[in-house]
Design a protein around this motif. Sequence first.
Motif, PDB file in Angstrom:
ATOM      1  N   PRO A   4      80.169  77.903  -7.162  1.00  0.00           N
ATOM      2  CA  PRO A   4      80.571  76.631  -6.553  1.00  0.00           C
ATOM      3  C   PRO A   4      80.641  75.528  -7.610  1.00  0.00           C
ATOM      4  O   PRO A   4      79.989  75.577  -8.639  1.00  0.00           O
ATOM      5  N   GLU A  25      85.564  62.805   2.337  1.00  0.00           N
ATOM      6  CA  GLU A  25      84.647  63.588   3.173  1.00  0.00           C
ATOM      7  C   GLU A  25      84.294  62.815   4.438  1.00  0.00           C
ATOM      8  O   GLU A  25      84.360  63.364   5.547  1.00  0.00           O
ATOM      9  N   THR A  32      83.123  68.701   4.923  1.00  0.00           N
ATOM     10  CA  THR A  32      81.774  68.487   4.404  1.00  0.00           C
ATOM     11  C   THR A  32      81.354  69.729   3.636  1.00  0.00           C
ATOM     12  O   THR A  32      81.405  70.839   4.174  1.00  0.00           O
ATOM     13  N   PRO A  33      80.966  69.559   2.388  1.00  0.00           N
ATOM     14  CA  PRO A  33      80.628  70.733   1.574  1.00  0.00           C
ATOM     15  C   PRO A  33      79.246  71.271   1.903  1.00  0.00           C
ATOM     16  O   PRO A  33      78.415  70.579   2.496  1.00  0.00           O
ATOM     17  N   GLN A  34      79.033  72.503   1.502  1.00  0.00           N
ATOM     18  CA  GLN A  34      77.689  73.061   1.597  1.00  0.00           C
ATOM     19  C   GLN A  34      76.826  72.333   0.584  1.00  0.00           C
ATOM     20  O   GLN A  34      77.334  71.742  -0.372  1.00  0.00           O
ATOM     21  N   ARG A  35      75.516  72.402   0.799  1.00  0.00           N
ATOM     22  CA  ARG A  35      74.590  71.731  -0.119  1.00  0.00           C
ATOM     23  C   ARG A  35      73.614  72.747  -0.686  1.00  0.00           C
ATOM     24  O   ARG A  35      73.235  73.708  -0.024  1.00  0.00           O
ATOM     25  N   ARG A  41      76.054  68.683  -3.566  1.00  0.00           N
ATOM     26  CA  ARG A  41      77.257  69.198  -2.921  1.00  0.00           C
ATOM     27  C   ARG A  41      77.786  70.386  -3.724  1.00  0.00           C
ATOM     28  O   ARG A  41      77.838  70.342  -4.938  1.00  0.00           O
ATOM     29  N   HIS A  42      78.234  71.409  -3.009  1.00  0.00           N
ATOM     30  CA  HIS A  42      78.853  72.579  -3.630  1.00  0.00           C
ATOM     31  C   HIS A  42      80.239  72.770  -3.043  1.00  0.00           C
ATOM     32  O   HIS A  42      80.392  72.957  -1.844  1.00  0.00           O
ATOM     33  N   TYR A  43      81.241  72.755  -3.921  1.00  0.00           N
ATOM     34  CA  TYR A  43      82.633  72.885  -3.508  1.00  0.00           C
ATOM     35  C   TYR A  43      83.196  74.217  -3.964  1.00  0.00           C
ATOM     36  O   TYR A  43      82.736  74.794  -4.941  1.00  0.00           O
ATOM     37  N   GLN A  44      84.252  74.643  -3.267  1.00  0.00           N
ATOM     38  CA  GLN A  44      84.926  75.897  -3.583  1.00  0.00           C
ATOM     39  C   GLN A  44      86.351  75.595  -4.069  1.00  0.00           C
ATOM     40  O   GLN A  44      86.825  74.459  -3.992  1.00  0.00           O
ATOM     41  N   ASP A  47      88.589  73.679  -1.776  1.00  0.00           N
ATOM     42  CA  ASP A  47      88.360  72.234  -1.742  1.00  0.00           C
ATOM     43  C   ASP A  47      89.148  71.544  -2.856  1.00  0.00           C
ATOM     44  O   ASP A  47      89.709  70.462  -2.658  1.00  0.00           O
TER      45      ASP A  47
END
Length: 136
Positions: A4, A25, A32-35, A41-44, A47
């Motif tokens: 991520p 966001e 909303t990204p995973q945390r 914040r963790h983006y893919q 995103d």
Amino acid sequence: MPKPMTIGVLARDSGVNLETIRFYERSGLLPTPQRSAAGYRHYQAGDLRRLRFIRRGRELGFSLDEIRSLLELAEQPQSPCASADELVQEHLSGIAARIRDLQNMQAELQKIAGCQSGYAEHCRLLEALDSRDCCD
């Protein structure tokens, strides 16, 4: 699974600043990204693609609501794109109108440019703004 991205990496790779990413966001344009456990914040990759889509839409002058509609359309690839084309046609008309307005402004400013008066009393720009006849 790909590693991520942090918000800093996402900002760098997308060309969008951190506060704008957070705004997108909050407005729902970017999910909303995973945390992480620490709250980061963790983006893919998806995103990043979405954020680039949003940025490019903004560069082309589309409003956030228009971009939201275009994102919805992009998520349904089998849908007809007539609404997207209609949006483009509207933008082209708006751009043409803005160009005409800018050309009119340019012509007016060229008329008053190059004032040789040494005093504000006879300054062409001030006279034009005050709706007085400009001096020659």
